[in-house]
Design an enzyme around this catalytic site. Sequence first.
Site, PDB file in Angstrom:
ATOM      1  N   HIS A 280      -0.612  15.460  -3.044  1.00 59.56           N
ATOM      2  CA  HIS A 280      -0.874  17.158  -3.041  1.00 59.56           C
ATOM      3  C   HIS A 280      -0.742  17.401  -1.593  1.00 59.56           C
ATOM      4  CE1 HIS A 280      -5.401  17.295  -1.679  1.00 59.56           C
ATOM      5  NE2 HIS A 280      -5.328  16.240  -2.551  1.00 59.56           N
ATOM      6  N   ASP A 292      -6.685  13.309   3.015  1.00 60.71           N
ATOM      7  CA  ASP A 292      -7.033  13.897   1.493  1.00 60.71           C
ATOM      8  C   ASP A 292      -6.049  15.348   1.903  1.00 60.71           C
ATOM      9  OD1 ASP A 292      -7.462  14.587  -0.985  1.00 60.71           O
ATOM     10  OD2 ASP A 292      -9.340  15.591  -0.489  1.00 60.71           O
ATOM     11  N   GLU A 326      -3.761  21.362  -5.548  1.00 58.94           N
ATOM     12  CA  GLU A 326      -4.610  20.269  -6.210  1.00 58.94           C
ATOM     13  C   GLU A 326      -6.282  20.706  -5.930  1.00 58.94           C
ATOM     14  OE1 GLU A 326      -7.261  16.759  -6.939  1.00 58.94           O
ATOM     15  OE2 GLU A 326      -6.799  17.853  -4.925  1.00 58.94           O
ATOM     16  N   GLU A 327      -6.511  21.112  -4.857  1.00 63.83           N
ATOM     17  CA  GLU A 327      -7.926  21.190  -4.428  1.00 63.83           C
ATOM     18  C   GLU A 327      -8.666  22.331  -5.130  1.00 63.83           C
ATOM     19  OE1 GLU A 327      -9.691  19.080  -2.830  1.00 63.83           O
ATOM     20  OE2 GLU A 327      -8.373  17.858  -1.523  1.00 63.83           O
ATOM     21  N   ASP A 354      -3.845   9.601  -4.028  1.00 65.45           N
ATOM     22  CA  ASP A 354      -4.537  10.606  -3.473  1.00 65.45           C
ATOM     23  C   ASP A 354      -6.161  10.116  -3.348  1.00 65.45           C
ATOM     24  OD1 ASP A 354      -6.009  13.122  -3.165  1.00 65.45           O
ATOM     25  OD2 ASP A 354      -6.047  13.696  -5.069  1.00 65.45           O
ATOM     26  N   HIS A 424     -13.029  15.887   2.542  1.00 67.83           N
ATOM     27  CA  HIS A 424     -13.636  17.345   2.607  1.00 67.83           C
ATOM     28  C   HIS A 424     -14.401  17.788   3.763  1.00 67.83           C
ATOM     29  CE1 HIS A 424     -12.648  17.873  -2.059  1.00 67.83           C
ATOM     30  NE2 HIS A 424     -11.856  17.274  -1.559  1.00 67.83           N
TER      31      HIS A 424
END
Length: 457
Positions: A280, A292, A326-327, A354, A424
């Site tokens: 993503h 990520d 995606e997030e 991912d 994140h």
Amino acid sequence: MFKKIIPAVIIFLLPAFCVAQAEDSAMIRKIADEVLINGKAYENLRFLCKKVGPRLSGSPQAQKAVEATARMLKEAGADTVYLQPCMVPHWVRGIKEKGLIQVAGKAPYPLHLCSLGNSLGTGKKGISAGVVEVRSFKELDQLGATVIKGKIVFFNFEMNPTYIHTFRAYGESGGSRVAGPSKAASYGAIGVMVRSLASNTDDFPHTGVTVYNDSFPKIPAVAISTNDAEWLSKQLKLRMVLTASFTNTCAMLPDTISYNVVGEIKGKEFPKEIITVGGHLDSWDLAEGAQDDGAGVMQSIEVLRAIKAAGVQPKRTLRAVMFMNEENGGRGGEKYLEIAEKNKETHLFGLESDEGGFTPRGFRLDMTEAQLNKVLQWKNLFYPYGVYELAAGGSGADVGPLKKIGASLAGLNPDSQRYFDVHHAGTDVFENVSKRELNLGALNMAALIYLIDKYGL
């Protein structure tokens, strides 16, 4: 008579099998050398992180990432590069969040915090209230509105350190972030603080999506660092009288247009059979989204580049897809499926990366038992490149929808021990990606795609 025939058949077939394995081993070695010597993934990732930066869906940086990866796919040798428009959520963080804990008789304790993705804002005045700590949803239910109403709920769901597979711990604790704000609101809470989903203790808060239940009020939600969570829990155990305050100005704007980026090499024999590899393109806004999922995106582009550079002429159409959103919505994966259904496409296989660009350990395979057994026949071809684990399991959020139209799926399974140090968080930057590890993941992905393209499933 029958018992004598079977060994003879096996003996007859064995030389052919060995020849095929030798040929495949040589081609995979050629692909591996191409990635390890001439690989572009690391420098492409550097550009994405340093020249584009954070890529939250709907942001100008997300659009720059679309343009950059379309260029990279063309440079990788894709026959065709195109965009798939999709509407995505447009959440903005606003000004930097502030928060503190006031303990009676002591100086204010400043919090390291960040808003959860899709969170409602407090407005400029912020919120302030007493704190109630809970360590499970069962405990929240037991306390109920009598205790929770008017308070800020502190979800202290620690990731279980005894799990060697850290994604298991993440999955168990992640409910506090995803569903916690709405569950707390159902009992009258005015705000939520969530312990960051991190496997280490430090001062970096980790964001991530929360999903509001429209049946309850939407209350502001933030994540606090693991160090702050430990400190706050200790104060509450000492029965200290304290008040939490925080301010955030995030907001959800109207949906906006964005794109999946698709590059493909047309198959020579079965062009209507499609093999997808992807990651993503969007990322959270606290850092560069290197692990990520910048790593997975660049590995997917490298799969196409390396296969073509090694001289392989694929039988089936190979697609590298940079999925958007995606997030905090999953709209890119949904749109990819929608278009596939509309065009009546045949999707044989989908592979997703991912889980970061760390050393690859294996693949999780979501397919029939017969297909799994077929893939297991190739396991010794991966041993020279450090992959030993080929087993049933889930694939990924973006390729997952393809299961609806009969695709077999897989997910790259890298070593996960350091992933939740940066996941994140503000530490998910290019400098925390190893070129060697990134390339090892890409070459193993390319090897699996090569084998499935050659032999089918």
